[in-house]
Design a protein around this motif. Sequence first.
Motif, PDB file in Angstrom:
ATOM      1  N   UNK A 194       0.819  -1.212   0.000  1.00  0.00           N
ATOM      2  CA  UNK A 194       0.000   0.000   0.000  1.00  0.00           C
ATOM      3  C   UNK A 194       0.857   1.269   0.000  1.00  0.00           C
ATOM      4  N   UNK A 195       2.047   1.182   0.567  1.00  0.00           N
ATOM      5  CA  UNK A 195       2.927   2.355   0.689  1.00  0.00           C
ATOM      6  C   UNK A 195       4.336   1.975   0.216  1.00  0.00           C
ATOM      7  N   UNK A 196       4.560   1.879  -1.083  1.00  0.00           N
ATOM      8  CA  UNK A 196       5.865   1.424  -1.593  1.00  0.00           C
ATOM      9  C   UNK A 196       7.022   2.340  -1.219  1.00  0.00           C
ATOM     10  N   UNK A 197       6.749   3.586  -0.894  1.00  0.00           N
ATOM     11  CA  UNK A 197       7.827   4.543  -0.635  1.00  0.00           C
ATOM     12  C   UNK A 197       8.311   4.563   0.814  1.00  0.00           C
ATOM     13  N   UNK A 198       7.607   3.873   1.722  1.00  0.00           N
ATOM     14  CA  UNK A 198       8.063   3.864   3.114  1.00  0.00           C
ATOM     15  C   UNK A 198       9.115   2.777   3.280  1.00  0.00           C
ATOM     16  N   UNK A 199       9.925   2.878   4.324  1.00  0.00           N
ATOM     17  CA  UNK A 199      10.984   1.900   4.554  1.00  0.00           C
ATOM     18  C   UNK A 199      10.383   0.559   4.969  1.00  0.00           C
ATOM     19  N   UNK A 200      11.173  -0.479   4.790  1.00  0.00           N
ATOM     20  CA  UNK A 200      10.759  -1.835   5.141  1.00  0.00           C
ATOM     21  C   UNK A 200      10.439  -1.963   6.630  1.00  0.00           C
ATOM     22  N   UNK A 201      11.063  -1.136   7.459  1.00  0.00           N
ATOM     23  CA  UNK A 201      10.859  -1.200   8.904  1.00  0.00           C
ATOM     24  C   UNK A 201       9.639  -0.419   9.368  1.00  0.00           C
ATOM     25  N   UNK A 202       9.021   0.333   8.474  1.00  0.00           N
ATOM     26  CA  UNK A 202       7.906   1.206   8.849  1.00  0.00           C
ATOM     27  C   UNK A 202       6.673   0.379   9.205  1.00  0.00           C
ATOM     28  N   UNK A 203       5.854   0.927  10.121  1.00  0.00           N
ATOM     29  CA  UNK A 203       4.594   0.261  10.470  1.00  0.00           C
ATOM     30  C   UNK A 203       3.735   0.011   9.235  1.00  0.00           C
ATOM     31  N   UNK A 204       3.799   0.953   8.274  1.00  0.00           N
ATOM     32  CA  UNK A 204       2.948   0.841   7.086  1.00  0.00           C
ATOM     33  C   UNK A 204       3.452  -0.195   6.083  1.00  0.00           C
ATOM     34  N   UNK A 205       4.583  -0.827   6.366  1.00  0.00           N
ATOM     35  CA  UNK A 205       5.124  -1.851   5.467  1.00  0.00           C
ATOM     36  C   UNK A 205       4.786  -3.256   5.962  1.00  0.00           C
ATOM     37  N   UNK A 206       3.770  -3.387   6.796  1.00  0.00           N
ATOM     38  CA  UNK A 206       3.419  -4.694   7.373  1.00  0.00           C
ATOM     39  C   UNK A 206       3.069  -5.711   6.290  1.00  0.00           C
ATOM     40  N   UNK A 207       2.412  -5.290   5.214  1.00  0.00           N
ATOM     41  CA  UNK A 207       2.053  -6.232   4.155  1.00  0.00           C
ATOM     42  C   UNK A 207       3.306  -6.772   3.470  1.00  0.00           C
ATOM     43  N   UNK A 208       4.345  -5.939   3.341  1.00  0.00           N
ATOM     44  CA  UNK A 208       5.606  -6.386   2.755  1.00  0.00           C
ATOM     45  C   UNK A 208       6.241  -7.467   3.628  1.00  0.00           C
ATOM     46  N   UNK A 209       6.245  -7.227   4.932  1.00  0.00           N
ATOM     47  CA  UNK A 209       6.879  -8.168   5.847  1.00  0.00           C
ATOM     48  C   UNK A 209       6.130  -9.497   5.905  1.00  0.00           C
ATOM     49  N   UNK A 210       4.808  -9.450   5.931  1.00  0.00           N
ATOM     50  CA  UNK A 210       4.075 -10.711   6.033  1.00  0.00           C
ATOM     51  C   UNK A 210       4.075 -11.457   4.704  1.00  0.00           C
ATOM     52  N   UNK A 211       4.126 -10.730   3.607  1.00  0.00           N
ATOM     53  CA  UNK A 211       4.298 -11.379   2.303  1.00  0.00           C
ATOM     54  C   UNK A 211       5.575 -12.215   2.307  1.00  0.00           C
ATOM     55  N   UNK A 212       6.659 -11.679   2.880  1.00  0.00           N
ATOM     56  CA  UNK A 212       7.920 -12.418   2.944  1.00  0.00           C
ATOM     57  C   UNK A 212       7.813 -13.631   3.851  1.00  0.00           C
ATOM     58  N   UNK A 213       7.024 -13.514   4.915  1.00  0.00           N
ATOM     59  CA  UNK A 213       6.845 -14.665   5.800  1.00  0.00           C
ATOM     60  C   UNK A 213       6.224 -15.827   5.036  1.00  0.00           C
ATOM     61  N   UNK A 214       5.217 -15.556   4.220  1.00  0.00           N
ATOM     62  CA  UNK A 214       4.574 -16.631   3.461  1.00  0.00           C
ATOM     63  C   UNK A 214       5.454 -17.114   2.323  1.00  0.00           C
TER      64      UNK A 214
END
Length: 258
Positions: A194-214
């Motif tokens: 949803x927010x491609x411009x925020x850092x990977x550590x940002x709260x708004x990057x949760x979808x990026x982090x969980x995508x990697x988990x799966x």
Amino acid sequence: MARVFEALSAWQVMLAGLLFFGGIYLVFGAATWLLTRHVLPALGIGRPLDPRPLPAGQLRREFAQSGLSILLFGTGMIFPWGLLQLGWAHLDPDAGWRKILVEILVLVAWNDVHFWVNHRLLHAKPLRRFHLPHHRSVVTTSFSTYSFHPIEALMLGNVILLPMVLHDFSFWSLVSVPLFSLFFNCIGHANYDFFPNVSYAHWFAASRRHHLHHACYNGNYGFQFTFMDRLFGTRLKADAATSQLNAFRQSARHDGRT
């Protein structure tokens, strides 16, 4: 509302729970699907994370597993209701908005701790088989959110019981838990950045982090935030799935699909 909930019969509590959990699953899941599949791409906002197609039958399986989870979550409302009936927990019917806000913030943090602990246990060898049904959704959807084995549903669904016996919460604070939990869960499983411009550590990057988990199976056991993964050294690197996604893209180009 607190007094109304306490006055319900056991059957009424379970029926209300089924309607509540089934309703929010369908509404949140459908809204997230519509946003990420149609609205946001049309507006040029965000981007999909994993380009691989869904396997045949995945949505049907997710709905079937989620239906069982909803049955357990809904009928499981008998347990917090039972704590109130036994006098082991109490609700605060006179809580003001400031207290409710603080309670919700505390429950948000507790939810992340509870989720990380149970999620990490589910990746340990004795319990791994109970988590594998959820991980069959390698490319996730907003309907993956409740797609659990019954044991996993029971482990994740008891999040409010311990807080209830330690503190007299407002009814509305406790009701917020499945709402913000499912909201964050839909974001995490939407397979959409949803927010491609925020850092990977940002709260708004949760979808990026969980995508990697799966995509990678191990690591990134946290829910919405990163503090538990940082504390225990289980956070994946931002490029953890790059090689497998690049391999798919190259294969797709070779087959003339892109």
